[in-house]
Design a protein around this motif. Structure first.
Motif, PDB file in Angstrom:
ATOM      1  N   CYS A 256      -9.662  14.956  -1.242  1.00  0.00           N
ATOM      2  CA  CYS A 256      -9.177  15.001   0.147  1.00  0.00           C
ATOM      3  C   CYS A 256      -8.641  14.010   0.853  1.00  0.00           C
ATOM      4  O   CYS A 256      -8.649  12.878   0.009  1.00  0.00           O
ATOM      5  CB  CYS A 256     -10.511  15.716   1.425  1.00  0.00           C
ATOM      6  SG  CYS A 256     -11.653  14.457   1.309  1.00  0.00           S
ATOM      7  N   ASN A 257      -8.305  13.934   2.015  1.00  0.00           N
ATOM      8  CA  ASN A 257      -7.540  12.778   2.956  1.00  0.00           C
ATOM      9  C   ASN A 257      -6.651  12.041   1.925  1.00  0.00           C
ATOM     10  O   ASN A 257      -6.792  10.821   1.993  1.00  0.00           O
ATOM     11  CB  ASN A 257      -8.730  11.851   3.131  1.00  0.00           C
ATOM     12  CG  ASN A 257      -9.763  12.500   4.325  1.00  0.00           C
ATOM     13  OD1 ASN A 257      -9.377  13.430   4.855  1.00  0.00           O
ATOM     14  ND2 ASN A 257     -10.851  11.993   4.172  1.00  0.00           N
ATOM     15  N   MET A 258      -5.782  12.807   1.324  1.00  0.00           N
ATOM     16  CA  MET A 258      -4.549  12.129   0.696  1.00  0.00           C
ATOM     17  C   MET A 258      -3.532  11.969   1.536  1.00  0.00           C
ATOM     18  O   MET A 258      -2.899  12.830   2.019  1.00  0.00           O
ATOM     19  CB  MET A 258      -4.420  12.861  -0.688  1.00  0.00           C
ATOM     20  CG  MET A 258      -3.227  12.294  -1.294  1.00  0.00           C
ATOM     21  SD  MET A 258      -2.791  13.300  -2.929  1.00  0.00           S
ATOM     22  CE  MET A 258      -4.484  13.477  -3.808  1.00  0.00           C
ATOM     23  N   THR A 259      -2.815  10.820   1.320  1.00  0.00           N
ATOM     24  CA  THR A 259      -1.480  10.832   2.228  1.00  0.00           C
ATOM     25  C   THR A 259      -0.666   9.509   1.438  1.00  0.00           C
ATOM     26  O   THR A 259      -1.366   8.927   0.708  1.00  0.00           O
ATOM     27  CB  THR A 259      -1.600  10.185   3.582  1.00  0.00           C
ATOM     28  OG1 THR A 259      -0.415  10.336   4.141  1.00  0.00           O
ATOM     29  CG2 THR A 259      -2.295   8.800   3.687  1.00  0.00           C
ATOM     30  N   VAL A 260       0.423   9.410   1.484  1.00  0.00           N
ATOM     31  CA  VAL A 260       1.417   8.570   0.861  1.00  0.00           C
ATOM     32  C   VAL A 260       2.268   7.852   2.087  1.00  0.00           C
ATOM     33  O   VAL A 260       2.783   8.535   2.948  1.00  0.00           O
ATOM     34  CB  VAL A 260       2.523   9.357  -0.265  1.00  0.00           C
ATOM     35  CG1 VAL A 260       3.553   8.329  -0.608  1.00  0.00           C
ATOM     36  CG2 VAL A 260       1.652   9.853  -1.375  1.00  0.00           C
ATOM     37  N   THR A 261       2.619   6.632   1.781  1.00  0.00           N
ATOM     38  CA  THR A 261       3.141   5.681   2.865  1.00  0.00           C
ATOM     39  C   THR A 261       4.757   6.459   2.978  1.00  0.00           C
ATOM     40  O   THR A 261       5.174   6.832   1.948  1.00  0.00           O
ATOM     41  CB  THR A 261       3.405   4.349   2.308  1.00  0.00           C
ATOM     42  OG1 THR A 261       2.034   3.594   2.224  1.00  0.00           O
ATOM     43  CG2 THR A 261       4.384   3.707   3.182  1.00  0.00           C
TER      44      THR A 261
ATOM     45  N   LEU B  23       0.837  -1.168   0.052  1.00  0.00           N
ATOM     46  CA  LEU B  23       0.101   0.051  -0.070  1.00  0.00           C
ATOM     47  C   LEU B  23       0.954   1.120  -0.044  1.00  0.00           C
ATOM     48  O   LEU B  23       1.724   1.338   0.953  1.00  0.00           O
ATOM     49  CB  LEU B  23      -0.821  -0.056   1.333  1.00  0.00           C
ATOM     50  CG  LEU B  23      -1.871   1.138   1.493  1.00  0.00           C
ATOM     51  CD1 LEU B  23      -3.073   1.282   0.177  1.00  0.00           C
ATOM     52  CD2 LEU B  23      -2.579   1.014   2.838  1.00  0.00           C
ATOM     53  N   ALA B  24       0.542   2.071  -0.910  1.00  0.00           N
ATOM     54  CA  ALA B  24       1.457   2.987  -1.270  1.00  0.00           C
ATOM     55  C   ALA B  24       0.770   4.526  -0.677  1.00  0.00           C
ATOM     56  O   ALA B  24       1.404   5.656  -0.486  1.00  0.00           O
ATOM     57  CB  ALA B  24       1.930   3.197  -2.524  1.00  0.00           C
TER      58      ALA B  24
END
Length: 303
Positions: A207-212, A177-178
């Motif tokens: 919205c609610n975007m994030t990267v590992t 999961l990236a």
């Protein structure tokens, strides 16, 4: 890159754009599906992902073939018993089929709709991103994961009017999961308490975007944004897309500008008295799926 919205009556996990805390013990019982279950946390914006922009030599494809391991979203246990119109059923089918594929320098990325069996993993990623941005004690980790999962479950119930996307990176460590991002298509998918400045409920919203963390600076955030826009082009009647960016987050702001977004409104300075960071509301009018700009390989977002 950029991020997500707040969390107070609404969850919006924002990487750097966190929101504030209320007493976590007041988070239960959870409200109806349009209310953010993370009532205890004052709007979590997860907007600002940290990653690099992709190489201009990379290629993009959108695959319309449904992977064989998918179960029907129509039978999703979190969807509830709400009657779906023919149009909604067609949109659910389109979400099942959506796959965004991208070759990156050190591997490949695939972006699709989150499955129910991926909810725990996605909640953990969002909770870790929020805890990191807020410098929260380790003891809050379990509570955060619980609250975020409740939010994901409630947002799942409004499909096909909003959806959570997940990106998987296939590289040296295999398929992992990236990143993740939430996309709202219309008023029925809009959160009840969005962050300020308020976007129009009837327009698509990212919205609610994030990267590992260990996969940042590889262009993943850029392509989560691009995948979101391609899906909006297929699913939404309005092509004006909105998102938020905190004023202090220069790198995400520059990335949004590069992607074609413009500032339409900015928080008043008095928002600081509510313990929130000032934010820009940004907008882009989508011209077409293939018009997303390519970025230079040396464009990187600082963490």
């Amino acid at each position: 890159m950029a991020a997500a919205p707040p969390l107070s009556p609404t969850l919006y996990l924002d990487h750097k754009q966190h929101q504030h805390f209320h007493n976590p013990t007041k988070a239960l019982p959870f409200p109806s599906s349009r209310k953010n279950p993370l009532l205890s946390l004052q709007r979590l914006h997860l907007f600002n992902c940290r990653c690099s922009l992709p190489s201009s030599s990379s290629t993009t494809t959108t695959n319309s073939v449904t992977p064989p391991h998918y179960s029907s979203f129509h039978d999703d246990p979190f969807r509830g018993t709400r009657f779906l119109s023919n149009e909604e059923l067609e949109n659910l089918k389109a979400l099942e089929c959506f796959v965004y594929l991208q070759d990156l320098e050190s591997g490949s990325l695939s972006v699709r709709v989150m499955r129910t069996d991926e909810m725990d993993l996605t909640a953990e990623l969002l909770a870790e991103s929020f805890a990191e941005s807020m410098l929260m004690p380790l003891g809050y980790g379990v509570l955060m994961r619980f609250l975020v999962k409740q939010y994901l479950m409630e947002r799942r119930a409004v499909m096909p009017h909003a959806v959570t996307l997940v990106g998987y990176f296939n590289g040296e460590k295999g398929n992992e999961l990236a990143g993740t991002v939430e996309v709202c298509f219309d008023e029925r998918g809009a959160n009840a308490s969005p962050p300020t400045p308020l976007p129009p409920n009837s327009s698509p919203y990212i919205c609610n975007m994030t990267v590992t963390k260990h996969l940042r600076r590889r262009g993943i955030g850029w392509h989560l944004l691009k995948a979101s826009e391609e899906l909006i082009s297929e699913m939404a009647s309005s092509k004006e897309v909105y998102l938020h960016c905190r004023m202090i987050d220069e790198a995400p702001f520059n990335m949004y500008l590069k992607a074609g977004y413009e500032v339409v409104r900015t928080d008043n300075i008095f928002i600081l008295f509510t313990l929130q960071r000032r934010k820009h509301l940004m907008r882009k009018k989508l011209p077409g799926c293939n018009s997303f700009p390519e970025s230079d390989s040396d464009d990187e977002l600082e963490s």
